[in-house]
Design an enzyme around this catalytic site. Structure first.
Site, PDB file in Angstrom:
ATOM      1  N   SER A  63      -3.970  -0.359  14.323  1.00 30.34           N
ATOM      2  CA  SER A  63      -4.834   0.801  14.547  1.00 30.34           C
ATOM      3  C   SER A  63      -5.294   0.834  15.998  1.00 30.34           C
ATOM      4  O   SER A  63      -5.387  -0.213  16.659  1.00 30.34           O
ATOM      5  CB  SER A  63      -6.067   0.686  13.650  1.00 30.34           C
ATOM      6  OG  SER A  63      -7.037   1.651  14.004  1.00 30.34           O
TER       7      SER A  63
ATOM      8  N   ILE B 239      -5.428   9.730  11.292  1.00 32.69           N
ATOM      9  CA  ILE B 239      -4.364  10.313  10.477  1.00 32.69           C
ATOM     10  C   ILE B 239      -4.989  10.840   9.184  1.00 32.69           C
ATOM     11  O   ILE B 239      -5.839  10.160   8.576  1.00 32.69           O
ATOM     12  CB  ILE B 239      -3.294   9.237  10.128  1.00 32.69           C
ATOM     13  CG1 ILE B 239      -2.778   8.535  11.392  1.00 32.69           C
ATOM     14  CG2 ILE B 239      -2.153   9.857   9.306  1.00 32.69           C
ATOM     15  CD1 ILE B 239      -2.085   9.410  12.418  1.00 32.69           C
TER      16      ILE B 239
ATOM     17  N   TYR C 285     -12.889  -4.374  11.051  1.00 30.21           N
ATOM     18  CA  TYR C 285     -11.585  -3.691  11.084  1.00 30.21           C
ATOM     19  C   TYR C 285     -10.886  -3.920  12.435  1.00 30.21           C
ATOM     20  O   TYR C 285      -9.695  -4.237  12.492  1.00 30.21           O
ATOM     21  CB  TYR C 285     -11.842  -2.205  10.821  1.00 30.21           C
ATOM     22  CG  TYR C 285     -10.632  -1.335  10.618  1.00 30.21           C
ATOM     23  CD1 TYR C 285      -9.971  -1.307   9.390  1.00 30.21           C
ATOM     24  CD2 TYR C 285     -10.175  -0.501  11.628  1.00 30.21           C
ATOM     25  CE1 TYR C 285      -8.878  -0.479   9.189  1.00 30.21           C
ATOM     26  CE2 TYR C 285      -9.088   0.334  11.438  1.00 30.21           C
ATOM     27  CZ  TYR C 285      -8.445   0.343  10.219  1.00 30.21           C
ATOM     28  OH  TYR C 285      -7.359   1.179  10.035  1.00 30.21           O
TER      29      TYR C 285
ATOM     30  N   SER D 169       1.364   3.284  -2.483  1.00 26.52           N
ATOM     31  CA  SER D 169       1.003   4.275  -3.509  1.00 26.52           C
ATOM     32  C   SER D 169       0.442   5.564  -2.925  1.00 26.52           C
ATOM     33  O   SER D 169       0.525   6.616  -3.564  1.00 26.52           O
ATOM     34  CB  SER D 169      -0.019   3.667  -4.484  1.00 26.52           C
ATOM     35  OG  SER D 169      -1.113   3.131  -3.770  1.00 26.52           O
ATOM     36  N   ARG D 170      -0.149   5.459  -1.728  1.00 26.87           N
ATOM     37  CA  ARG D 170      -0.852   6.643  -1.194  1.00 26.87           C
ATOM     38  C   ARG D 170      -0.672   6.719   0.316  1.00 26.87           C
ATOM     39  O   ARG D 170      -0.179   5.789   0.941  1.00 26.87           O
ATOM     40  CB  ARG D 170      -2.351   6.546  -1.500  1.00 26.87           C
ATOM     41  CG  ARG D 170      -2.690   6.634  -2.952  1.00 26.87           C
ATOM     42  CD  ARG D 170      -4.183   6.605  -3.190  1.00 26.87           C
ATOM     43  NE  ARG D 170      -4.763   5.278  -3.104  1.00 26.87           N
ATOM     44  CZ  ARG D 170      -5.792   4.953  -2.320  1.00 26.87           C
ATOM     45  NH1 ARG D 170      -6.354   5.857  -1.552  1.00 26.87           N
ATOM     46  NH2 ARG D 170      -6.261   3.722  -2.312  1.00 26.87           N
TER      47      ARG D 170
ATOM     48  N   ASN E 297       1.372  -2.495   5.354  1.00 29.61           N
ATOM     49  CA  ASN E 297       0.590  -1.261   5.528  1.00 29.61           C
ATOM     50  C   ASN E 297      -0.730  -1.281   4.759  1.00 29.61           C
ATOM     51  O   ASN E 297      -1.658  -0.556   5.116  1.00 29.61           O
ATOM     52  CB  ASN E 297       1.466  -0.078   5.075  1.00 29.61           C
ATOM     53  CG  ASN E 297       0.684   1.197   4.907  1.00 29.61           C
ATOM     54  OD1 ASN E 297       0.337   1.864   5.879  1.00 29.61           O
ATOM     55  ND2 ASN E 297       0.368   1.536   3.655  1.00 29.61           N
TER      56      ASN E 297
ATOM     57  N   VAL F  29      -2.519  -7.982  -1.956  1.00 26.93           N
ATOM     58  CA  VAL F  29      -1.953  -8.742  -0.839  1.00 26.93           C
ATOM     59  C   VAL F  29      -2.887  -9.861  -0.353  1.00 26.93           C
ATOM     60  O   VAL F  29      -2.428 -10.840   0.240  1.00 26.93           O
ATOM     61  CB  VAL F  29      -1.576  -7.831   0.361  1.00 26.93           C
ATOM     62  CG1 VAL F  29      -0.512  -6.822  -0.015  1.00 26.93           C
ATOM     63  CG2 VAL F  29      -2.804  -7.150   0.959  1.00 26.93           C
TER      64      VAL F  29
ATOM     65  N   LYS G 101      -7.273  -5.850  12.891  1.00 27.00           N
ATOM     66  CA  LYS G 101      -6.093  -5.194  13.477  1.00 27.00           C
ATOM     67  C   LYS G 101      -5.722  -5.844  14.817  1.00 27.00           C
ATOM     68  O   LYS G 101      -4.542  -5.968  15.147  1.00 27.00           O
ATOM     69  CB  LYS G 101      -6.353  -3.697  13.663  1.00 27.00           C
ATOM     70  CG  LYS G 101      -6.619  -2.936  12.350  1.00 27.00           C
ATOM     71  CD  LYS G 101      -5.456  -2.988  11.380  1.00 27.00           C
ATOM     72  CE  LYS G 101      -5.634  -1.990  10.239  1.00 27.00           C
ATOM     73  NZ  LYS G 101      -4.537  -2.045   9.267  1.00 27.00           N
TER      74      LYS G 101
ATOM     75  N   GLY H 208       0.834  -1.207   0.000  1.00 24.90           N
ATOM     76  CA  GLY H 208       0.000   0.000   0.000  1.00 24.90           C
ATOM     77  C   GLY H 208       0.863   1.249   0.000  1.00 24.90           C
ATOM     78  O   GLY H 208       0.571   2.232   0.683  1.00 24.90           O
TER      79      GLY H 208
HETATM   80  P1  NAP Z   1      -5.243   4.874   2.121  1.00 22.96           P
HETATM   81  O1  NAP Z   1      -4.841   6.303   1.963  1.00 22.96           O
HETATM   82  O2  NAP Z   1      -6.645   4.467   1.828  1.00 22.96           O
HETATM   83  O3  NAP Z   1      -4.235   3.964   1.266  1.00 22.96           O
HETATM   84  C1  NAP Z   1      -4.417   2.574   1.249  1.00 22.96           C
HETATM   85  C2  NAP Z   1      -3.265   1.930   0.510  1.00 22.96           C
HETATM   86  O4  NAP Z   1      -3.430   0.507   0.583  1.00 22.96           O
HETATM   87  C3  NAP Z   1      -3.218   2.283  -0.956  1.00 22.96           C
HETATM   88  O5  NAP Z   1      -1.858   2.363  -1.337  1.00 22.96           O
HETATM   89  C4  NAP Z   1      -3.882   1.076  -1.626  1.00 22.96           C
HETATM   90  O6  NAP Z   1      -3.440   0.832  -2.970  1.00 22.96           O
HETATM   91  C5  NAP Z   1      -3.394  -0.032  -0.726  1.00 22.96           C
HETATM   92  N1  NAP Z   1      -4.212  -1.245  -0.775  1.00 22.96           N
HETATM   93  C6  NAP Z   1      -5.506  -1.388  -0.407  1.00 22.96           C
HETATM   94  N2  NAP Z   1      -5.894  -2.663  -0.593  1.00 22.96           N
HETATM   95  C7  NAP Z   1      -4.813  -3.331  -1.090  1.00 22.96           C
HETATM   96  C8  NAP Z   1      -4.583  -4.670  -1.486  1.00 22.96           C
HETATM   97  N3  NAP Z   1      -5.551  -5.608  -1.406  1.00 22.96           N
HETATM   98  N4  NAP Z   1      -3.353  -5.011  -1.956  1.00 22.96           N
HETATM   99  C9  NAP Z   1      -2.364  -4.075  -2.039  1.00 22.96           C
HETATM  100  N5  NAP Z   1      -2.525  -2.795  -1.673  1.00 22.96           N
HETATM  101  C10 NAP Z   1      -3.738  -2.429  -1.205  1.00 22.96           C
HETATM  102  O7  NAP Z   1      -4.985   4.393   3.627  1.00 22.96           O
HETATM  103  P2  NAP Z   1      -4.030   4.988   4.765  1.00 22.96           P
HETATM  104  O8  NAP Z   1      -4.806   5.931   5.588  1.00 22.96           O
HETATM  105  O9  NAP Z   1      -2.744   5.415   4.191  1.00 22.96           O
HETATM  106  O10 NAP Z   1      -3.837   3.665   5.645  1.00 22.96           O
HETATM  107  C11 NAP Z   1      -2.697   2.848   5.565  1.00 22.96           C
HETATM  108  C12 NAP Z   1      -2.746   1.829   6.696  1.00 22.96           C
HETATM  109  O11 NAP Z   1      -2.830   2.508   7.943  1.00 22.96           O
HETATM  110  C13 NAP Z   1      -3.967   0.889   6.644  1.00 22.96           C
HETATM  111  O12 NAP Z   1      -3.570  -0.397   7.048  1.00 22.96           O
HETATM  112  C14 NAP Z   1      -4.912   1.497   7.657  1.00 22.96           C
HETATM  113  O13 NAP Z   1      -5.775   0.529   8.173  1.00 22.96           O
HETATM  114  C15 NAP Z   1      -3.926   2.006   8.681  1.00 22.96           C
HETATM  115  N6  NAP Z   1      -4.475   3.070   9.525  1.00 22.96           N
HETATM  116  C16 NAP Z   1      -4.854   4.260   9.006  1.00 22.96           C
HETATM  117  C17 NAP Z   1      -5.362   5.244   9.852  1.00 22.96           C
HETATM  118  C18 NAP Z   1      -5.788   6.587   9.353  1.00 22.96           C
HETATM  119  O14 NAP Z   1      -6.352   7.365  10.157  1.00 22.96           O
HETATM  120  N7  NAP Z   1      -5.560   6.938   8.096  1.00 22.96           N
HETATM  121  C19 NAP Z   1      -5.490   4.986  11.226  1.00 22.96           C
HETATM  122  C20 NAP Z   1      -5.089   3.757  11.719  1.00 22.96           C
HETATM  123  C21 NAP Z   1      -4.576   2.805  10.870  1.00 22.96           C
HETATM  124  P3  NAP Z   1      -4.162   1.549  -4.271  1.00 22.96           P
HETATM  125  O15 NAP Z   1      -3.639   2.964  -4.275  1.00 22.96           O
HETATM  126  O16 NAP Z   1      -3.686   0.755  -5.430  1.00 22.96           O
HETATM  127  O17 NAP Z   1      -5.639   1.470  -4.019  1.00 22.96           O
END
Ligand code: NAP
Length: 242
Positions: free
Chosen positions: A140, A186, A153, A10-11, A88, A60, A157, A8
């Site tokens: 998380s 975040i 979720y 990419s973003r 991630n 994944v 986690k 993950g």
């Molecule tokens: P995000 O901006 O939605 O980015 C998600 C990333 O995961 C993207 O790069 C996406 O790829 C990739 N992805 C999703 N499904 C996938 C799969 N099946 N195989 C490979 N890649 C996959 O999310 P984020 O906020 O950065 O979150 C990243 C991690 O942190 C996650 O595990 C999330 O649960 C955790 N987290 C986030 C927060 C928060 O507040 N943001 C809080 C706690 C935990 P594409 O670009 O190709 O779709």
């Protein structure tokens, strides 16, 4: 050359982690599922940070696809290995359990839990043989506390936290550390649909966290300095849950 695989990447948090690990000298293997354009931007930032990287797209949750992609990378990089993996990739499919469909339950668990296994298992042998490895799992606050509307979720986690602790005890003797990072809110695409103005009133720090703040914690865990931190879950949440 030390390689780090960021799923993950990419973003969002994964992009920031890719850049922070690049600054640490890691060559970054950027995984994503479908968003090639965003992955291009991550690679640009990785290069701007003074390192280099490559793409390794796969889902994944798909065991065959993941095994094939990692085996291909390993075959093309004889004598080298992936020293660091950041699990991630993740999604949210929130709903009260009363209304939750089976697909929303299983897709979240498949990506987080099966994704962790599919990606990490084929990397373990090299890490143990080379006596250096860093496995960092993005969990998380939801997996620590449990949040209503997120049984899927929270379950995924929470399960990953347990796997982190178990695996750490299996590989610690080989110089491999396995830790989890547990963010609160975040700012990223994943939280873009949330009411930040209202939610931040509940956060003692008074704001959402930034992806770079999470990335700096991950980078420390990935560094040589963190060799004795093992099997831990480190929260980063502005004192929202202590
Ligand atoms: P995000 O901006 O939605 O980015 C998600 C990333 O995961 C993207 O790069 C996406 O790829 C990739 N992805 C999703 N499904 C996938 C799969 N099946 N195989 C490979 N890649 C996959 O999310 P984020 O906020 O950065 O979150 C990243 C991690 O942190 C996650 O595990 C999330 O649960 C955790 N987290 C986030 C927060 C928060 O507040 N943001 C809080 C706690 C935990 P594409 O670009 O190709 O779709």
């Amino acid at each position: 050359m030390k390689y780090a695989l960021v799923t993950g990447g990419s973003r969002g948090i994964g992009r920031a982690v890719s850049v922070a690990l690049a600054e640490l000298g890691y060559n970054i293997i950027i995984n994503y599922r479908s968003n090639a354009q965003e992955a291009e931007e991550t690679l640009r930032l990785v290069r701007e940070a003074g390192s280099d990287g490559e793409f390794l797209p796969f889902d994944v949750a798909n065991a065959e696809q993941t095994a094939a992609a990692i085996a291909k990378w390993q075959a093309e990089h004889e004598g080298e290995y992936i020293a660091c993996v950041v699990n991630n990739a993740g999604i949210r499919k929130d709903n009260l359990m009363l209304f939750m469909g089976a697909e929303d339950w299983s897709s979240v668990l498949n990506i987080t839990l099966n994704g962790f296994f599919n990606v990490t298992q084929p990397l373990l042998k090299d890490m143990c043989v080379k006596k250096f490895g860093r496995i960092i799992n993005m969990v998380s606050l939801s997996g620590l506390k449990g949040l209503p509307g997120q049984t899927n979720y929270s379950c995924s986690k929470g399960g990953l936290i347990a796997a982190t602790k178990a695996l750490a005890q299996e590989v610690a003797r080989k110089g491999v550390t396995v830790n989890a990072v547990a963010p609160g809110f975040i700012r990223s695409d994943m939280t873009a649909d949330l009411d930040e103005k209202e939610l931040k009133k509940t956060i003692p720090a008074g704001r959402f966290g930034e992806t770079r703040e999470v990335a700096d914690l991950v980078a420390f865990l990935a560094s040589d300095k963190a060799g004795y931190i093992n099997g831990e879950v480190i929260s980063i949440n502005g004192a929202l849950y202590t």
